[in-house]
Design an enzyme around this catalytic site. Sequence first.
Site, short mmCIF file in Angstrom:
data_model
loop_
_atom_site.label_atom_id
_atom_site.label_comp_id
_atom_site.label_asym_id
_atom_site.label_seq_id
_atom_site.Cartn_x
_atom_site.Cartn_y
_atom_site.Cartn_z
N ASN A 47 0.87 -1.18 0.00
CA ASN A 47 0.00 0.00 0.00
C ASN A 47 0.90 1.23 0.00
OD1 ASN A 47 -1.81 2.07 0.52
ND2 ASN A 47 -2.93 0.97 2.10
N ARG A 67 -2.27 -1.85 -3.86
CA ARG A 67 -3.29 -0.82 -3.83
C ARG A 67 -2.95 0.20 -4.92
NH1 ARG A 67 -3.22 4.61 -0.64
NH2 ARG A 67 -5.32 5.38 -0.99
N HIS A 123 -11.03 5.88 -1.34
CA HIS A 123 -11.14 5.12 -0.09
C HIS A 123 -12.08 3.92 -0.26
CE1 HIS A 123 -10.15 9.09 2.17
NE2 HIS A 123 -9.04 8.41 1.94
N ARG A 178 -6.80 19.38 3.06
CA ARG A 178 -7.66 19.69 1.92
C ARG A 178 -8.92 20.42 2.38
NH1 ARG A 178 -7.29 13.64 0.34
NH2 ARG A 178 -5.22 13.49 -0.61
N GLU A 191 -7.58 -2.11 5.34
CA GLU A 191 -7.44 -2.08 3.88
C GLU A 191 -6.51 -3.18 3.38
OE1 GLU A 191 -7.61 2.22 2.15
OE2 GLU A 191 -6.70 2.37 4.13
#
Length: 398
Positions: free
Chosen positions: A7, A94, A183, A242, A385
């Site tokens: 990942n 990923r 996500h 962000r 994940e």
Amino acid sequence: MNILVINSGSSSLKYQLFKMPVKAPISSGLVERIGIEGSYIKHTVFKGDEKFVSEKSAFIADHGEGLKQVLSLLTKGELAVIASPDDITAVGHRVVHGGEHFSGPTLITEAVKEQIKKLFSLAPLHNPVNLKCIEVAEHTFKNAQQVAVFDTAFHQTIPQQAFRYAIPERYYKEEGIRVYGFHGTSHKYVSEQAIQWLNKKESKLISIHLGNGCSITAIKNGKSIDTSMGFGPLSGLVMGTRSGDIDPSVIFHLIEHAGYSLEQLSALFNKQSGLLGVGGSSDMRDIRKLAAAGDEHAVLSLELYAYRIKKFIGSYAAVLNGIDAVIFTAGVGENDKDMREAVCTELEFLGININRESNNRYNGGLMDISTDDSKIKILVIPTNEEFEIASQCYTLLQ
């Protein structure tokens, strides 16, 4: 079946090694600050209830060098867990952006790599790094199957009225401008855990992933039907750096009246806004300390953060025509009890009632933190994940 999951972020590389179908990893690790001074590697091996950790600092120039270091840790020394690269059956990668081309785990071929390359412009910080790790893994683990699991894949079930923007069709047809969402691996994993816990396949869920990047997804019967991140990962919720949703007129104004360049605007909204821009730090723990000391900017940033999540819960309740459960996950979602309470307070009209005592004592695992009379369950579910990627690889290869 040994499956190594990679990942990779813009300056980091996380990995876990699974002996599938066992959920607990054999080994895991993190390579941080790649290409930056202060690079370091943390390697952990799990043996029963014990874990053994090795850490070292050494400059790591790029992700290729980082992956070579990972192989060395897996195969050599006291904490080696495999004899050679040939012990790895598959490497699961990923990949952040799969566009409209990939809706599930995919065996990596030259054609797949070309498609990942074509999407560089949509994920400039991640897809190039993801492809680099794939190419290095192909040479490092020569006998392993290479599998790509795309962040955007879970959101390919979003209907057209939700993924299209109200701009001329040619921008969608020719430029691929639409909602892609991100996500997805995390939202898929926690929603499946919730469905199993609820014992309700026909369910209406809202999954809230709160980390440095934040997104919220409406999930009906196990499928994503709307999500807050769009063409890129900037829109939607307030995040670490962000801005989340903002009126495009602000961009026009800054160009016309303040002389901003595209590079300056990108830096402003992606790297200088969010909690950092309002509260002074991108780390929620720092914001909490500042707020506790009476910093009004930090307090405001927390209010903005929670308010934006509430707005999306309300809109997704309408889109789903009801909710069975709201899920909190990822770093902030799992660890910040005060944020969970702030989000769920004054949502009684929707049937969301948080049990403050349960919320305060949460310390891991899947847990219901709603009151007994709450019409909607409030669940905290740790995301995983890496295991989700390993699981998708295992299913594909089986």
